[in-house]
Write a protein that holds these residues in place. Sequence first.
Motif, PDB file in Angstrom:
ATOM      1  N   GLU A  71      20.404   6.283 -17.411  1.00 20.52           N
ATOM      2  CA  GLU A  71      21.256   7.185 -18.129  1.00 20.52           C
ATOM      3  C   GLU A  71      22.698   7.760 -17.333  1.00 20.52           C
ATOM      4  OE1 GLU A  71      21.004   7.792 -21.317  1.00 20.52           O
ATOM      5  OE2 GLU A  71      19.043   6.778 -21.370  1.00 20.52           O
ATOM      6  N   LEU A  72      22.473   7.269 -15.926  1.00 23.18           N
ATOM      7  CA  LEU A  72      23.495   7.439 -15.034  1.00 23.18           C
ATOM      8  C   LEU A  72      24.608   6.526 -15.164  1.00 23.18           C
ATOM      9  CD1 LEU A  72      21.418   8.241 -11.756  1.00 23.18           C
ATOM     10  CD2 LEU A  72      22.478   9.824 -13.250  1.00 23.18           C
ATOM     11  N   PRO A  73      26.007   6.909 -15.086  1.00 25.08           N
ATOM     12  CA  PRO A  73      26.944   5.972 -15.341  1.00 25.08           C
ATOM     13  C   PRO A  73      27.246   4.976 -14.236  1.00 25.08           C
ATOM     14  CG  PRO A  73      27.854   8.190 -14.419  1.00 25.08           C
ATOM     15  CD  PRO A  73      26.579   8.290 -14.878  1.00 25.08           C
ATOM     16  N   GLN A  74      26.673   5.279 -13.061  1.00 28.37           N
ATOM     17  CA  GLN A  74      26.760   4.287 -12.003  1.00 28.37           C
ATOM     18  C   GLN A  74      25.837   3.044 -12.275  1.00 28.37           C
ATOM     19  OE1 GLN A  74      25.878   7.376 -11.471  1.00 28.37           O
ATOM     20  NE2 GLN A  74      24.489   7.788  -9.851  1.00 28.37           N
ATOM     21  N   ILE A  75      24.918   3.112 -13.487  1.00 30.96           N
ATOM     22  CA  ILE A  75      24.153   2.035 -13.266  1.00 30.96           C
ATOM     23  C   ILE A  75      25.142   0.765 -14.116  1.00 30.96           C
ATOM     24  CG2 ILE A  75      23.503   2.544 -15.796  1.00 30.96           C
ATOM     25  CD1 ILE A  75      20.897   1.879 -13.125  1.00 30.96           C
TER      26      ILE A  75
ATOM     27  N   MET B 187      23.738  -1.969  -2.136  1.00 33.79           N
ATOM     28  CA  MET B 187      22.899  -1.856  -1.202  1.00 33.79           C
ATOM     29  C   MET B 187      21.512  -2.638  -1.283  1.00 33.79           C
ATOM     30  SD  MET B 187      21.626   0.147   1.292  1.00 33.79           S
ATOM     31  CE  MET B 187      22.594   1.640   1.664  1.00 33.79           C
ATOM     32  N   CYS B 188      21.147  -2.581  -2.522  1.00 35.30           N
ATOM     33  CA  CYS B 188      20.071  -3.448  -2.839  1.00 35.30           C
ATOM     34  C   CYS B 188      20.189  -4.793  -3.826  1.00 35.30           C
ATOM     35  CB  CYS B 188      18.765  -2.594  -3.575  1.00 35.30           C
ATOM     36  SG  CYS B 188      19.377  -2.146  -5.275  1.00 35.30           S
ATOM     37  N   ASP B 189      21.508  -5.058  -4.049  1.00 38.16           N
ATOM     38  CA  ASP B 189      21.716  -6.128  -5.059  1.00 38.16           C
ATOM     39  C   ASP B 189      21.342  -5.980  -6.453  1.00 38.16           C
ATOM     40  OD1 ASP B 189      23.272  -7.452  -2.965  1.00 38.16           O
ATOM     41  OD2 ASP B 189      21.545  -8.179  -2.061  1.00 38.16           O
ATOM     42  N   ALA B 190      20.957  -4.841  -6.830  1.00 38.87           N
ATOM     43  CA  ALA B 190      20.629  -4.638  -8.401  1.00 38.87           C
ATOM     44  C   ALA B 190      21.929  -4.962  -9.103  1.00 38.87           C
ATOM     45  CB  ALA B 190      20.250  -3.346  -8.770  1.00 38.87           C
ATOM     46  N   ALA B 191      21.773  -5.987 -10.179  1.00 36.59           N
ATOM     47  CA  ALA B 191      22.570  -6.364 -11.149  1.00 36.59           C
ATOM     48  C   ALA B 191      23.272  -5.052 -12.001  1.00 36.59           C
ATOM     49  CB  ALA B 191      22.511  -7.271 -11.993  1.00 36.59           C
ATOM     50  N   PRO B 192      24.360  -5.106 -12.457  1.00 42.11           N
ATOM     51  CA  PRO B 192      24.981  -3.725 -13.639  1.00 42.11           C
ATOM     52  C   PRO B 192      23.839  -3.765 -14.446  1.00 42.11           C
ATOM     53  CG  PRO B 192      26.821  -5.265 -12.868  1.00 42.11           C
ATOM     54  CD  PRO B 192      25.571  -5.878 -12.294  1.00 42.11           C
ATOM     55  N   GLY B 193      23.196  -2.579 -14.864  1.00 42.13           N
ATOM     56  CA  GLY B 193      22.223  -2.382 -15.682  1.00 42.13           C
ATOM     57  C   GLY B 193      21.001  -2.116 -15.499  1.00 42.13           C
ATOM     58  N   ASP B 194      20.567  -2.960 -14.184  1.00 38.27           N
ATOM     59  CA  ASP B 194      19.340  -2.940 -13.563  1.00 38.27           C
ATOM     60  C   ASP B 194      19.316  -1.661 -12.680  1.00 38.27           C
ATOM     61  OD1 ASP B 194      18.812  -5.274 -14.756  1.00 38.27           O
ATOM     62  OD2 ASP B 194      19.057  -6.562 -13.005  1.00 38.27           O
TER      63      ASP B 194
ATOM     64  N   ARG C 133       9.578  -0.979  -4.912  1.00 35.92           N
ATOM     65  CA  ARG C 133       9.517  -0.207  -5.822  1.00 35.92           C
ATOM     66  C   ARG C 133      10.937   0.111  -6.407  1.00 35.92           C
ATOM     67  NH1 ARG C 133       9.313   4.943  -3.529  1.00 35.92           N
ATOM     68  NH2 ARG C 133       9.412   3.755  -1.184  1.00 35.92           N
ATOM     69  N   VAL C 134      11.034   0.363  -7.874  1.00 38.83           N
ATOM     70  CA  VAL C 134      12.221   0.561  -8.683  1.00 38.83           C
ATOM     71  C   VAL C 134      12.303   2.088  -8.452  1.00 38.83           C
ATOM     72  CG1 VAL C 134      13.041   0.647 -10.873  1.00 38.83           C
ATOM     73  CG2 VAL C 134      11.568  -1.387 -10.144  1.00 38.83           C
ATOM     74  N   ARG C 135      13.555   2.415  -8.242  1.00 37.29           N
ATOM     75  CA  ARG C 135      14.150   3.772  -8.171  1.00 37.29           C
ATOM     76  C   ARG C 135      14.331   4.223  -9.545  1.00 37.29           C
ATOM     77  NH1 ARG C 135      17.499   4.919  -2.745  1.00 37.29           N
ATOM     78  NH2 ARG C 135      17.989   6.746  -4.023  1.00 37.29           N
ATOM     79  N   THR C 136      13.363   5.085 -10.263  1.00 35.84           N
ATOM     80  CA  THR C 136      13.752   5.412 -11.607  1.00 35.84           C
ATOM     81  C   THR C 136      14.366   6.615 -11.619  1.00 35.84           C
ATOM     82  OG1 THR C 136      11.591   6.483 -11.573  1.00 35.84           O
ATOM     83  CG2 THR C 136      11.501   4.190 -12.384  1.00 35.84           C
ATOM     84  N   SER C 137      14.598   7.597 -10.794  1.00 38.49           N
ATOM     85  CA  SER C 137      15.438   8.629 -11.028  1.00 38.49           C
ATOM     86  C   SER C 137      16.728   8.755 -10.261  1.00 38.49           C
ATOM     87  CB  SER C 137      14.446   9.814 -10.423  1.00 38.49           C
ATOM     88  OG  SER C 137      14.215   9.732  -9.177  1.00 38.49           O
ATOM     89  N   ASP C 138      17.317   7.810  -9.505  1.00 39.33           N
ATOM     90  CA  ASP C 138      18.646   8.007  -9.064  1.00 39.33           C
ATOM     91  C   ASP C 138      18.895   6.670  -8.571  1.00 39.33           C
ATOM     92  OD1 ASP C 138      16.825   7.327  -6.643  1.00 39.33           O
ATOM     93  OD2 ASP C 138      17.435   9.311  -5.649  1.00 39.33           O
ATOM     94  N   THR C 139      20.027   6.396  -7.883  1.00 39.40           N
ATOM     95  CA  THR C 139      20.488   5.309  -7.553  1.00 39.40           C
ATOM     96  C   THR C 139      21.093   5.343  -5.932  1.00 39.40           C
ATOM     97  OG1 THR C 139      22.748   5.777  -8.174  1.00 39.40           O
ATOM     98  CG2 THR C 139      21.436   4.586  -9.585  1.00 39.40           C
ATOM     99  N   HIS C 140      21.283   4.107  -5.337  1.00 41.17           N
ATOM    100  CA  HIS C 140      21.712   4.501  -3.974  1.00 41.17           C
ATOM    101  C   HIS C 140      23.195   5.167  -3.971  1.00 41.17           C
ATOM    102  CE1 HIS C 140      18.568   1.324  -3.234  1.00 41.17           C
ATOM    103  NE2 HIS C 140      18.366   2.079  -2.455  1.00 41.17           N
ATOM    104  N   GLN C 141      23.367   5.739  -2.908  1.00 38.19           N
ATOM    105  CA  GLN C 141      24.584   6.373  -2.595  1.00 38.19           C
ATOM    106  C   GLN C 141      25.795   5.383  -2.635  1.00 38.19           C
ATOM    107  OE1 GLN C 141      24.672   8.955   0.743  1.00 38.19           O
ATOM    108  NE2 GLN C 141      26.818   9.870   0.088  1.00 38.19           N
TER     109      GLN C 141
END
Length: 56
Positions: free
Chosen positions: A7-11, A17-24, A33-41
């Motif tokens: 639900e965070l806009p930065q998604i 940092m971890c090369d997660a694609a937009p939306g991932d 492990r997947v970070r389910t509650s936050d994203t990298h700074q």
Amino acid sequence: MTEPARELPQIAVACPMCDAAPGDLCTSHSGTRVRTSDTHQARTTAWSTSRKGGAR
């Protein structure tokens, strides 16, 4: 399992940092492990920069 980070806009941008694609979701620094509650700074910073029109 709830994933409040989705639900965070930065998604909407890729994570430098971890090369997660937009939306991932971001992953832990070890990538196990997947970070389910936050994203990298760094992702939040990338999102903020993109909203301001990028680097100038």
